[in-house]
Design a protein around this motif. Structure first.
Motif, PDB file in Angstrom:
ATOM      1  N   GLU A 182     -11.029   6.446   2.935  1.00  0.00           N
ATOM      2  CA  GLU A 182     -11.053   5.273   2.071  1.00  0.00           C
ATOM      3  C   GLU A 182      -9.850   5.219   1.129  1.00  0.00           C
ATOM      4  OE1 GLU A 182     -14.662   4.622  -0.238  1.00  0.00           O
ATOM      5  OE2 GLU A 182     -15.003   2.937   1.116  1.00  0.00           O
ATOM      6  N   TYR A 183      -9.286   6.392   0.778  1.00  0.00           N
ATOM      7  CA  TYR A 183      -8.156   6.313  -0.148  1.00  0.00           C
ATOM      8  C   TYR A 183      -6.934   5.672   0.480  1.00  0.00           C
ATOM      9  CZ  TYR A 183      -6.961  10.878   1.918  1.00  0.00           C
ATOM     10  OH  TYR A 183      -6.682  11.910   2.767  1.00  0.00           O
ATOM     11  N   GLU A 196      -7.322   2.912   2.255  1.00  0.00           N
ATOM     12  CA  GLU A 196      -7.641   1.531   1.885  1.00  0.00           C
ATOM     13  C   GLU A 196      -7.279   1.288   0.425  1.00  0.00           C
ATOM     14  OE1 GLU A 196     -10.900  -0.436   4.031  1.00  0.00           O
ATOM     15  OE2 GLU A 196      -8.832  -0.344   4.730  1.00  0.00           O
ATOM     16  N   THR A 197      -7.589   2.286  -0.430  1.00  0.00           N
ATOM     17  CA  THR A 197      -7.253   2.160  -1.843  1.00  0.00           C
ATOM     18  C   THR A 197      -5.760   1.906  -1.992  1.00  0.00           C
ATOM     19  OG1 THR A 197      -8.951   3.798  -2.304  1.00  0.00           O
ATOM     20  CG2 THR A 197      -7.460   3.255  -4.093  1.00  0.00           C
ATOM     21  N   ARG A 203      -3.743   0.652   0.155  1.00  0.00           N
ATOM     22  CA  ARG A 203      -3.401  -0.690   0.616  1.00  0.00           C
ATOM     23  C   ARG A 203      -3.806  -1.715  -0.433  1.00  0.00           C
ATOM     24  NH1 ARG A 203      -5.766   0.455   6.273  1.00  0.00           N
ATOM     25  NH2 ARG A 203      -3.963   1.358   7.304  1.00  0.00           N
ATOM     26  N   ALA A 204      -4.992  -1.507  -1.024  1.00  0.00           N
ATOM     27  CA  ALA A 204      -5.484  -2.462  -2.011  1.00  0.00           C
ATOM     28  C   ALA A 204      -4.610  -2.474  -3.255  1.00  0.00           C
ATOM     29  CB  ALA A 204      -6.927  -2.129  -2.392  1.00  0.00           C
ATOM     30  N   LYS A 205      -3.941  -1.349  -3.521  1.00  0.00           N
ATOM     31  CA  LYS A 205      -3.011  -1.311  -4.652  1.00  0.00           C
ATOM     32  C   LYS A 205      -1.838  -2.245  -4.411  1.00  0.00           C
ATOM     33  CE  LYS A 205      -3.475   3.506  -6.176  1.00  0.00           C
ATOM     34  NZ  LYS A 205      -2.865   4.847  -6.053  1.00  0.00           N
ATOM     35  N   GLY A 206      -1.633  -2.610  -3.147  1.00  0.00           N
ATOM     36  CA  GLY A 206      -0.510  -3.472  -2.818  1.00  0.00           C
ATOM     37  C   GLY A 206       0.694  -2.705  -2.329  1.00  0.00           C
ATOM     38  N   LEU A 207       0.481  -1.469  -1.885  1.00  0.00           N
ATOM     39  CA  LEU A 207       1.596  -0.713  -1.333  1.00  0.00           C
ATOM     40  C   LEU A 207       1.909  -1.240   0.066  1.00  0.00           C
ATOM     41  CD1 LEU A 207       0.606   2.977  -2.176  1.00  0.00           C
ATOM     42  CD2 LEU A 207       1.656   1.277  -3.626  1.00  0.00           C
ATOM     43  N   ALA A 208       3.194  -1.197   0.420  1.00  0.00           N
ATOM     44  CA  ALA A 208       3.569  -1.604   1.765  1.00  0.00           C
ATOM     45  C   ALA A 208       3.050  -0.557   2.745  1.00  0.00           C
ATOM     46  CB  ALA A 208       5.087  -1.723   1.882  1.00  0.00           C
ATOM     47  N   GLU A 209       2.696  -0.996   3.965  1.00  0.00           N
ATOM     48  CA  GLU A 209       2.072  -0.118   4.947  1.00  0.00           C
ATOM     49  C   GLU A 209       2.913   1.136   5.208  1.00  0.00           C
ATOM     50  OE1 GLU A 209      -0.868  -0.592   5.922  1.00  0.00           O
ATOM     51  OE2 GLU A 209      -1.038   0.973   7.461  1.00  0.00           O
ATOM     52  N   HIS A 234       0.826   8.511   1.389  1.00  0.00           N
ATOM     53  CA  HIS A 234      -0.592   8.861   1.279  1.00  0.00           C
ATOM     54  C   HIS A 234      -1.129   9.532   2.533  1.00  0.00           C
ATOM     55  CE1 HIS A 234      -1.648   6.911  -2.598  1.00  0.00           C
ATOM     56  NE2 HIS A 234      -0.534   6.276  -2.345  1.00  0.00           N
ATOM     57  N   ARG A 288      -1.872  -9.227  -4.746  1.00  0.00           N
ATOM     58  CA  ARG A 288      -2.750  -8.063  -4.910  1.00  0.00           C
ATOM     59  C   ARG A 288      -2.827  -7.629  -6.369  1.00  0.00           C
ATOM     60  NH1 ARG A 288      -4.553  -5.979  -0.249  1.00  0.00           N
ATOM     61  NH2 ARG A 288      -3.310  -6.175   1.638  1.00  0.00           N
ATOM     62  N   PHE A 311     -13.933   0.662  -4.927  1.00  0.00           N
ATOM     63  CA  PHE A 311     -14.615   1.117  -3.717  1.00  0.00           C
ATOM     64  C   PHE A 311     -15.971   1.727  -4.027  1.00  0.00           C
ATOM     65  CE2 PHE A 311     -10.274   0.793  -2.492  1.00  0.00           C
ATOM     66  CZ  PHE A 311     -10.322   0.349  -1.193  1.00  0.00           C
ATOM     67  N   SER A 330     -12.464   7.668  -2.039  1.00  0.00           N
ATOM     68  CA  SER A 330     -11.491   6.605  -2.269  1.00  0.00           C
ATOM     69  C   SER A 330     -10.310   7.046  -3.124  1.00  0.00           C
ATOM     70  CB  SER A 330     -12.168   5.379  -2.884  1.00  0.00           C
ATOM     71  OG  SER A 330     -12.744   5.715  -4.109  1.00  0.00           O
TER      72      SER A 330
END
Lengths: 315, 321
Positions: free
Chosen positions: A212-213, A215-216, A218-224, A231, B92, B99, B105
């Motif tokens: 899940e981190y 996803e975290t 990604r949710a922060k807005g980091l580029a893939e 990470h 974003r 989460f 997370s």
């Protein structure tokens, strides 16, 4: 417990391991049928001459006494001398080691250069053509024995195509011929290792990418790209380094065959030659040396954990 | 009130392959099937449903952790579905996600300071020394001692970790926070603390929340409006008072009647649901809820009900109304 105390403890643990290894090596070697005196003197030797030589090498003493003599000499740094050339074993190892080190390190570098990027890409592009192709190649790499691969390389690149020398270790002729002579053996030795590391990198990456981190991040807005680099990869490498570290020892074992096939004057081929001649001191010295490398690598791998994973402390 | 987020006809179908290698037939899990709702500025909308109802998927679609199959997500008048990933990235900052699992997370290799600071640096909210200050402020805000900033996640308890997750989400001054069951992994006493924290932060920073939960009890304290989801569809959307006082949809009735009452002698009319939530691969015909509904009629078995407004504040998707 701090780092130094931990290190000292690990070294203390290594002592019983060493004694055990020494006993096993010694017993196994003396179980090999064949008489070194006979091997040295040849078929035409008289029984008296053979007896005299056995006497000289302490081969008539009980096995445990022979062991103790050898063991206490080893403790004093004396690994004995070759039964054939009378050269000290430590000198033989020192003169052959650079070849083996060059070979195994090149094989390691080659396999990591392949395994890390391919493993990571394969995980990111899971179930695509790229992934399937690299997995099939990895399966081949794991399934093909390195001595067979070496023979095929010699026939194809050394004999038919004549692109690369079919054997030898040519650093004495200069750097370029040396590197040329190293390519085939390094690749054939590294193939298995590359394949197994690639699968390890891939599965470890897949596991981390599910966390899940990620996803975290990604949710922060980091580029893939950054998510993967900063990470995923760092977390994925904890188990990878363990396996790579522990498997490095198997490269040494593989080097024995590779050096023999490619006719390289390293400690691996020395071991095979010594076995054929029943040259006990060399065999014992070399295997003890291999064991030292294994134990050393294990300690290094354990030490590296704490650097990689903040959850682990030395205890 | 001004609308912050408008969702219309949102769908997410996950393809699954069945059958042998040669006779492949692709089926779909309809995790989210034609969902529409909106969130006003400063409002807390609760999204409630059983596991498998599609509520988490809905949350993830909003922040693009998943890509929608169909539908519109309009944030502050901007249609996010038409944007590329790169165009979406600045948004974003305004939409952050909390989460469910505070254990998995957080990246185990990053210190708390690092985890909170990363988005700040990345989006250029602050630089240099300001970053540290901001991390300290955020930790204070969520009730953590800033001196713990150099520790790693495993050194914290579940509640503390969830506070770290909240601090991280707040780091970019978002307008909307999507909280995916943020307290369900925590002990009950800690749940209350975290809920109070979320409540306080909302007043302090004027935040809006989409609060996802499977527990009507938890939602009751925080949310002004509640949307109930069943098998990928919204079955009822209502303001808190009327939903708890008089639930309309039979499914909502069952849910509210399941809320425990402290007095063991209180006489209660429990609506017990039969069976399990059906598979979203093969949802029941007509109203998805009809096999478990005590009022089901022939119409319910055939016709899919749509979400209809019953009065100014509530809508329900049921043939009974």
């Amino acid at each position: 417990m701090n780092f130094w105390a931990y290190l000292a403890k690990r070294f203390l643990h290594a002592i019983p391991v060493y004694i055990g290894i020494s006993i096993v090596i010694f017993s196994l070697i003396h179980l090999i049928p064949g008489d070194p005196a006979q091997a040295v003197l040849g078929d035409a030797a008289t029984p008296e001459a053979i007896q005299a030589l056995r006497e000289q090498w302490n081969l008539n003493e009980p096995l445990w006494e022979q062991f103790l003599i050898w063991f206490f000499n080893v403790l004093q740094g004396d690994f004995g001398r070759s039964l054939h050339t009378n050269q000290p074993v430590s000198e033989i190892i020192a003169s052959r080691l650079p070849v083996t080190l060059t070979l195994t390190v090149s094989a390691l570098v080659f396999s990591l250069l392949i395994a890390l990027p391919v493993g990571i890409i394969s995980a990111i592009k899971r179930n695509t053509l790229t992934d399937h192709v690299s997995r099939v190649i990895a399966l081949l790499g794991i399934s093909i024995p390195n001595f067979w691969l070496g023979l095929v390389f010699i026939i194809v690149f050394g004999v038919y195509l004549r692109w690369l020398p079919p054997g030898g270790f040519h650093f004495n002729k200069g750097f370029v011929p040396g590197v040329m002579s190293l390519i085939l053996p390094a690749v054939s030795l590294g193939a298995f290792f590359a394949a197994i590391s690639m699968r390890m990198v891939r599965s470890s990456m897949l596991e981390v990418m599910r966390k899940e981190y990620i996803e975290t991040a990604r949710a922060k807005g980091l580029a893939e790209r950054w998510v993967i680099r900063s990470h995923a990869i760092k977390n994925a490498f904890i188990p990878v380094i363990t396996v790579i570290g522990l498997q490095t020892g198997t490269l040494l074992a593989g080097a024995v065959l590779t050096e023999t096939i490619f006719f390289m004057p390293g400690i691996g081929r020395e071991l095979i030659t010594a076995m054929a001649k029943r040259d006990f001191p060399i065999i014992q010295g070399l295997i003890l040396f291999f064991a030292t490398v294994y134990v050393g690598i294990n300690i290094l791998v354990d030490l590296s954990y704490a650097f990689l994973n903040p959850k682990i402390e030395y205890s | 009130m001004e609308k912050l987020l408008e969702v219309a006809g949102l769908k997410k179908y996950f393809p699954i392959r069945k059958g042998s290698l040669f006779s492949r037939e692709t089926k779909y899990v309809r995790a989210v099937d034609d969902v529409s709702f909106d969130i006003h500025k400063g409002e807390v909308l609760g999204l409630v449903g059983e596991s498998g109802s599609g509520k988490t998927t809905t949350g993830r679609l909003l922040v693009r952790l998943l890509k929608a199959t169909e539908g519109d997500i309009v944030f502050e008048g901007k249609d996010t579905q038409a944007m590329t990933d790169a165009q979406f990235r600045p948004l974003r900052r305004d939409m952050q996600f909390i989460f469910q699992d505070p254990y998995s997370s957080l990246n185990p290799r990053l210190t708390v300071a690092h985890a909170i600071a990363e988005p700040i640096r990345l989006h250029g909210v602050a630089t240099g020394k300001e970053v540290e200050e901001r991390v300290g402020d955020l930790m204070n805000t969520v009730g953590l001692n800033p001196r713990m900033a150099s520790r790693y996640p495993h050194e914290f308890s579940g509640g503390q970790r969830q506070r770290i997750g909240i601090a991280r989400a707040l780091a970019l001054n978002p307008k909307l926070i999507i909280a995916d069951e943020p307290v369900s992994a925590l002990d009950v006493s800690i749940q209350a603390q975290v809920l109070n924290l979320l409540h306080r932060l909302r007043d302090e920073f004027g935040l809006s929340y989409l609060f996802i939960a499977h527990d009507l009890n938890v939602v009751q304290h925080l949310c002004e409006r509640i949307a109930v989801m069943y098998l990928g569809k919204l079955v009822e959307v209502a303001d808190r008072e009327s939903l708890y006082a008089e639930p309309l949809h039979p499914y909502t009735q069952a849910l509210t009647s399941a809320i425990p009452v402290p007095n063991p002698r209180a006489k209660r009319d429990r609506v017990l649901l039969k069976g399990e939530i059906p598979s979203p691969v093969n949802p029941p015909s007509g109203c998805h809820f009809h096999p478990r509904c005590q009022f089901a009629t022939e119409q319910c078995r055939q016709v899919v009900p749509t979400l209809k407004k019953v009065n100014a504040t509530r809508s329900v998707a049921c043939h009974l109304y």
